[in-house]
Design a protein around this motif. Structure first.
Motif, PDB file in Angstrom:
ATOM      1  N   TRP A 246       1.049   0.239  -8.536  1.00 28.50           N
ATOM      2  CA  TRP A 246       0.643   0.153  -9.750  1.00 28.50           C
ATOM      3  C   TRP A 246       1.433   1.404 -10.568  1.00 28.50           C
ATOM      4  O   TRP A 246       1.060   1.300 -11.865  1.00 28.50           O
ATOM      5  N   GLY A 247       1.953   2.238  -9.810  1.00 26.26           N
ATOM      6  CA  GLY A 247       2.554   3.461 -10.564  1.00 26.26           C
ATOM      7  C   GLY A 247       1.934   4.901 -10.230  1.00 26.26           C
ATOM      8  O   GLY A 247       0.885   4.747  -9.575  1.00 26.26           O
ATOM      9  N   LYS A 248       2.382   6.029 -10.656  1.00 32.74           N
ATOM     10  CA  LYS A 248       1.930   6.892 -10.239  1.00 32.74           C
ATOM     11  C   LYS A 248       0.928   7.685 -11.313  1.00 32.74           C
ATOM     12  O   LYS A 248       0.856   7.543 -12.365  1.00 32.74           O
ATOM     13  N   ALA A 249      -0.375   8.177 -10.803  1.00 35.96           N
ATOM     14  CA  ALA A 249      -1.093   9.061 -11.606  1.00 35.96           C
ATOM     15  C   ALA A 249      -0.889  10.628 -11.908  1.00 35.96           C
ATOM     16  O   ALA A 249       0.268  10.899 -11.028  1.00 35.96           O
TER      17      ALA A 249
ATOM     18  N   THR B  59      -7.236   7.376 -11.237  1.00 32.30           N
ATOM     19  CA  THR B  59      -6.645   7.841 -10.101  1.00 32.30           C
ATOM     20  C   THR B  59      -6.943   6.954  -8.995  1.00 32.30           C
ATOM     21  O   THR B  59      -7.815   6.148  -9.037  1.00 32.30           O
ATOM     22  N   GLY B  60      -6.270   7.214  -7.830  1.00 35.36           N
ATOM     23  CA  GLY B  60      -6.579   6.531  -6.736  1.00 35.36           C
ATOM     24  C   GLY B  60      -6.203   5.113  -6.356  1.00 35.36           C
ATOM     25  O   GLY B  60      -6.835   4.599  -5.463  1.00 35.36           O
TER      26      GLY B  60
ATOM     27  N   SER C  16       1.275   2.550 -23.770  1.00 38.04           N
ATOM     28  CA  SER C  16       2.398   2.372 -24.297  1.00 38.04           C
ATOM     29  C   SER C  16       3.421   2.453 -23.346  1.00 38.04           C
ATOM     30  O   SER C  16       4.378   3.212 -23.512  1.00 38.04           O
ATOM     31  N   ASN C  17       3.318   1.906 -22.391  1.00 38.90           N
ATOM     32  CA  ASN C  17       4.396   1.538 -21.257  1.00 38.90           C
ATOM     33  C   ASN C  17       4.374   2.597 -20.421  1.00 38.90           C
ATOM     34  O   ASN C  17       5.188   2.772 -19.429  1.00 38.90           O
ATOM     35  N   ASN C  18       3.585   3.642 -20.195  1.00 38.47           N
ATOM     36  CA  ASN C  18       3.441   4.685 -19.067  1.00 38.47           C
ATOM     37  C   ASN C  18       2.588   3.900 -18.164  1.00 38.47           C
ATOM     38  O   ASN C  18       1.951   2.827 -18.391  1.00 38.47           O
ATOM     39  N   THR C  19       2.257   4.663 -16.989  1.00 40.13           N
ATOM     40  CA  THR C  19       1.534   4.232 -16.001  1.00 40.13           C
ATOM     41  C   THR C  19      -0.005   4.139 -16.647  1.00 40.13           C
ATOM     42  O   THR C  19      -0.251   4.711 -17.681  1.00 40.13           O
TER      43      THR C  19
ATOM     44  N   THR D 251       0.860  -1.256  -0.053  1.00 38.17           N
ATOM     45  CA  THR D 251      -0.001  -0.018  -0.073  1.00 38.17           C
ATOM     46  C   THR D 251       0.930   1.297   0.024  1.00 38.17           C
ATOM     47  O   THR D 251       2.068   1.156   0.226  1.00 38.17           O
ATOM     48  N   GLY D 252       0.330   2.232  -0.336  1.00 40.06           N
ATOM     49  CA  GLY D 252       0.877   3.710  -0.357  1.00 40.06           C
ATOM     50  C   GLY D 252       1.574   3.888   1.106  1.00 40.06           C
ATOM     51  O   GLY D 252       2.755   4.512   1.406  1.00 40.06           O
TER      52      GLY D 252
END
Length: 273
Positions: free
Chosen positions: A85-88, A79-80, A65-68, A6-7
């Motif tokens: 999982w990566g950054k929004a 978001t959220g 294409s390989n971004n979040t 978790t964050g």
């Protein structure tokens, strides 16, 4: 599969990462409090369950294409989700950004390929279009810089006449086709823009308009043509060609080969699909 972190756990347990930028994914392994968490219905212990995955179902399109995950469709930003999982709300790299622009232009018919919408033929034409998005975003500022500073100074303090290089880039249509005169010159210039000015300094940003998470498809854009670092990068690139007796009009077909086969195309860092 993504580790169940978790964050809050990522913030509490983060350790220095051997790879800059991945600090949120390196956890303290000396304490059980920092173990991966558990979801009862996860496929295997220690990962997030399927219901926590970023997901989007739409009738128009989804793309990645390989971004979040967050720009899977710009009309419905995601978001959220946990940081694992990566950054929004983060900047899109040039290749994913041109991908979304290609889709938008094809859906509107603004790409000159005919009626809006995808067919097999227009999909192929779009994918093989060889667009260089960083050049598209920086071209006008580059040519303005060329007019204002036709003889910039290299990193070694040597003045270089860049008029011929600027004419080459001004005549180029921004596509890395086999005969694209200017494509290799642009790559040499743009690659130098991404280098730090001095070891240990923050990464230099050549963009005139910085990234704005509220406008992820149109920022960053432009070129800081008034910045000495940008002018220096152009001078260094031109001097490289001159010193090695390489024509400024070198094309992908001349520079890129697999065995004896000439290859078109450019790099993802330049914003090429």
């Amino acid at each position: 599969m993504v580790p169940h972190a978790t964050g809050a756990k990522a913030r509490h347990c983060a350790k220095p990462s051997p790879i800059p930028g991945l600090e949120a994914y390196v956890l303290d392994g000396s304490t059980s409090a920092c173990r991966w968490g558990k979801d009862g219905d996860a496929v295997v212990p220690g990962i997030f369950r399927p219901g926590k995955q970023p997901r989007l179902t739409r009738a128009d399109y989804v793309a990645n294409s390989n971004n979040t995950f967050w720009m899977t469709n710009p009309s419905a930003p995601l978001t959220g989700y946990p940081l694992a999982w990566g950054k929004a709300r983060t900047e899109l790299e040039p290749r994913p950004r041109v991908s979304l622009d290609m889709i938008a232009q094809r859906r509107s018919g603004a790409d000159g390929l005919g009626a809006p919408g995808f067919t097999l033929e227009t999909l192929q034409a779009t994918a093989y279009g060889k667009r260089n998005h960083t050049f598209e975003l920086m071209r006008s500022d580059l040519l303005r810089m060329c007019r204002a500073n036709p003889e910039p100074t290299t990193s070694e303090g040597e003045g270089v006449n860049v008029r011929e290089a600027c004419r080459t880039l001004g005549d180029w249509n921004g596509r890395a086709t086999l005969d694209g005169q200017g494509a290799i010159l642009w790559r040499e210039f743009y690659t130098r823009l991404e280098r730090p000015t001095k070891p240990g300094e923050p990464r230099f940003s050549p963009w005139r308009v910085p990234f704005d998470p509220a406008r992820p498809l149109t920022t960053p854009r432009g070129l800081k043509g008034e910045d000495p670092t940008v002018r220096q990068a152009l001078a260094d690139a031109v001097l490289f060609f001159q010193t090695n007796r390489v024509p400024l009009t070198l094309t992908p077909g001349q520079a890129q080969r697999y065995a004896s086969i000439p290859l078109p195309g450019c790099t993802e860092g330049e914003g090429c699909f």
